[in-house]
Design an enzyme around this catalytic site. Structure first.
Site, PDB file in Angstrom:
ATOM      1  N   ASN A   1       7.499  26.087 -10.152  1.00 36.87           N
ATOM      2  CA  ASN A   1       8.939  26.005  -9.887  1.00 36.87           C
ATOM      3  C   ASN A   1       9.382  24.563 -10.114  1.00 36.87           C
ATOM      4  O   ASN A   1       9.082  23.678  -9.317  1.00 36.87           O
ATOM      5  CB  ASN A   1       9.230  26.442  -8.444  1.00 36.87           C
ATOM      6  CG  ASN A   1      10.698  26.311  -8.082  1.00 36.87           C
ATOM      7  OD1 ASN A   1      11.558  26.154  -8.953  1.00 36.87           O
ATOM      8  ND2 ASN A   1      10.994  26.374  -6.791  1.00 36.87           N
TER       9      ASN A   1
ATOM     10  N   HIS B   1      14.302  31.593  -2.276  1.00 35.21           N
ATOM     11  CA  HIS B   1      13.565  30.366  -1.961  1.00 35.21           C
ATOM     12  C   HIS B   1      14.199  29.695  -0.748  1.00 35.21           C
ATOM     13  O   HIS B   1      15.414  29.764  -0.549  1.00 35.21           O
ATOM     14  CB  HIS B   1      13.586  29.425  -3.168  1.00 35.21           C
ATOM     15  CG  HIS B   1      12.644  28.270  -3.046  1.00 35.21           C
ATOM     16  ND1 HIS B   1      12.954  27.144  -2.303  1.00 35.21           N
ATOM     17  CD2 HIS B   1      11.400  28.065  -3.556  1.00 35.21           C
ATOM     18  CE1 HIS B   1      11.934  26.298  -2.365  1.00 35.21           C
ATOM     19  NE2 HIS B   1      10.985  26.826  -3.116  1.00 35.21           N
TER      20      HIS B   1
ATOM     21  N   GLU C   1       5.859  30.767   1.627  1.00 31.29           N
ATOM     22  CA  GLU C   1       6.046  29.328   1.577  1.00 31.29           C
ATOM     23  C   GLU C   1       6.497  28.814   2.939  1.00 31.29           C
ATOM     24  O   GLU C   1       7.685  28.879   3.264  1.00 31.29           O
ATOM     25  CB  GLU C   1       7.116  28.960   0.541  1.00 31.29           C
ATOM     26  CG  GLU C   1       6.722  29.242  -0.888  1.00 31.29           C
ATOM     27  CD  GLU C   1       7.586  28.459  -1.859  1.00 31.29           C
ATOM     28  OE1 GLU C   1       7.021  27.754  -2.697  1.00 31.29           O
ATOM     29  OE2 GLU C   1       8.817  28.530  -1.766  1.00 31.29           O
TER      30      GLU C   1
ATOM     31  N   GLY D   1       7.183  20.243  -0.224  1.00 27.27           N
ATOM     32  CA  GLY D   1       7.580  18.891  -0.577  1.00 27.27           C
ATOM     33  C   GLY D   1       7.267  17.842   0.471  1.00 27.27           C
ATOM     34  O   GLY D   1       7.695  16.693   0.361  1.00 27.27           O
TER      35      GLY D   1
ATOM     36  N   SER E   1       3.149  22.471  -1.199  1.00 29.20           N
ATOM     37  CA  SER E   1       2.279  21.329  -1.513  1.00 29.20           C
ATOM     38  C   SER E   1       0.934  21.759  -2.094  1.00 29.20           C
ATOM     39  O   SER E   1      -0.118  21.232  -1.738  1.00 29.20           O
ATOM     40  CB  SER E   1       2.080  20.458  -0.259  1.00 29.20           C
ATOM     41  OG  SER E   1       3.323  19.930   0.184  1.00 29.20           O
TER      42      SER E   1
ATOM     43  N   GLU F   1      14.985  26.773  -0.095  1.00 31.75           N
ATOM     44  CA  GLU F   1      16.064  25.829  -0.396  1.00 31.75           C
ATOM     45  C   GLU F   1      17.369  26.560  -0.665  1.00 31.75           C
ATOM     46  O   GLU F   1      18.451  26.058  -0.334  1.00 31.75           O
ATOM     47  CB  GLU F   1      15.655  24.950  -1.584  1.00 31.75           C
ATOM     48  CG  GLU F   1      14.537  23.981  -1.228  1.00 31.75           C
ATOM     49  CD  GLU F   1      13.786  23.414  -2.412  1.00 31.75           C
ATOM     50  OE1 GLU F   1      12.835  22.646  -2.172  1.00 31.75           O
ATOM     51  OE2 GLU F   1      14.130  23.748  -3.559  1.00 31.75           O
TER      52      GLU F   1
ATOM     53  N   LYS G   1      12.392  23.397 -10.045  1.00 26.49           N
ATOM     54  CA  LYS G   1      13.587  23.016  -9.272  1.00 26.49           C
ATOM     55  C   LYS G   1      14.586  22.310 -10.199  1.00 26.49           C
ATOM     56  O   LYS G   1      14.745  22.728 -11.349  1.00 26.49           O
ATOM     57  CB  LYS G   1      13.184  22.194  -8.054  1.00 26.49           C
ATOM     58  CG  LYS G   1      12.126  22.922  -7.209  1.00 26.49           C
ATOM     59  CD  LYS G   1      11.839  22.293  -5.889  1.00 26.49           C
ATOM     60  CE  LYS G   1      10.791  23.104  -5.147  1.00 26.49           C
ATOM     61  NZ  LYS G   1      10.532  22.580  -3.793  1.00 26.49           N
TER      62      LYS G   1
END
Length: 249
Positions: free
Chosen positions: A9, A95, A167, A173, A212, A97, A11
């Site tokens: 991904n 996701h 996730e 991140g 990560s 985010e 992003k």
């Protein structure tokens, strides 16, 4: 029985030119890899050029989001049919985010999953708890709800067309990674919940770990029974590091 999936991904990174340059450097590094499904998720403008650069390689392309409508007055949105026409084979849905920054609900995520399937795309449905939810002992409650609502109205006959990605939000991140044991615990729980929803079809659904993921921890994660691959963030931006992850075997 379940073919591993390694998805990157990107992003909001990489222009169209940078995407095709990545493909040129990446493909020779994974030329001998078999029995692993590889997918790259670039920003929308890079889907078509990246798909063209990857043509014939077997590497799939995913959109990072889709709208649930076929078309309409939705300024700034992109439909499943549009990303498929551009060359996408998969799409990431829900996701963390998107849920956090763009207020995506379980209901809208479910509509997107169903729209993706209807368009012939493979949805990668993301699930995961925040740090406060994990510390409050709500991990299973949260991912169970996200799974149940995310696959609502999807019959067992279509279950294997969906990919899940667990996730933990606290590991995205941050450099923190769930241990292989922590990840397996949640993956095993999700497998059991899917069996309640879909019966034996649950055994064919692939569940990826994301958070990560790096070349030095992928092998330990993939050794776990219910971890069928990875959704990779930052480490997928480098052809060298992503190729090492793809070649985890």
């Amino acid at each position: 029985m379940r073919v591993p999936v390694i998805a990157g991904n990107w992003k909001m990174y990489k222009t169209a030119g940078e995407s095709t340059a990545f493909a040129k450097e990446f493909l020779p590094r994974v030329a001998g890899v078999s029995e692993v499904e590889v997918v790259l998720a670039p920003p929308f403008p890079s889907i078509a050029p990246l798909a063209a650069a990857l043509k014939g390689s077997g590497v799939g392309v995913a959109s990072q989001n889709v709208h649930f409508a076929d078309e309409g007055a939705y300024t700034g949105e992109v439909s499943p049919a549009m990303v498929k026409d551009a060359g996408a084979t998969h799409c990431i849905v829900g996701h963390s985010e998107r849920r956090q920054y763009f207020a995506e609900s379980d209901e809208s995520v479910n509509r997107k999953v169903r729209a993706a399937l209807a368009a012939g795309l493979t949805p990668i449905l993301c699930l995961g708890e925040t740090l406060s939810e994990r510390e409050a002992g709500k991990t299973f409650e949260v991912v169970s709800r996200q799974l149940r609502e995310g696959v609502r109205e999807i019959p067992a006959a279509e279950a294997a067309k969906v990919i899940l990605a667990y996730e933990p939000v606290w590991a995205i991140g941050t450099g923190k990674t769930a241990t292989p044991e922590q990840a397996q615990e949640v993956h095993g729980f999700l497998r059991a919940r899917m069996k309640e929803i879909w019966g034996e079809a649950a055994s064919r659904v692939r569940v990826l770990y994301g958070g990560s993921v790096k070349p030095d921890n992928i092998a330990a994660l993939m050794a776990k029974e219910d971890i069928d691959g990875a959704l990779v963030g930052g480490a997928s931006l480098s052809p060298e590091s992503f190729a090492r992850i793809v070649k985890f075997k």
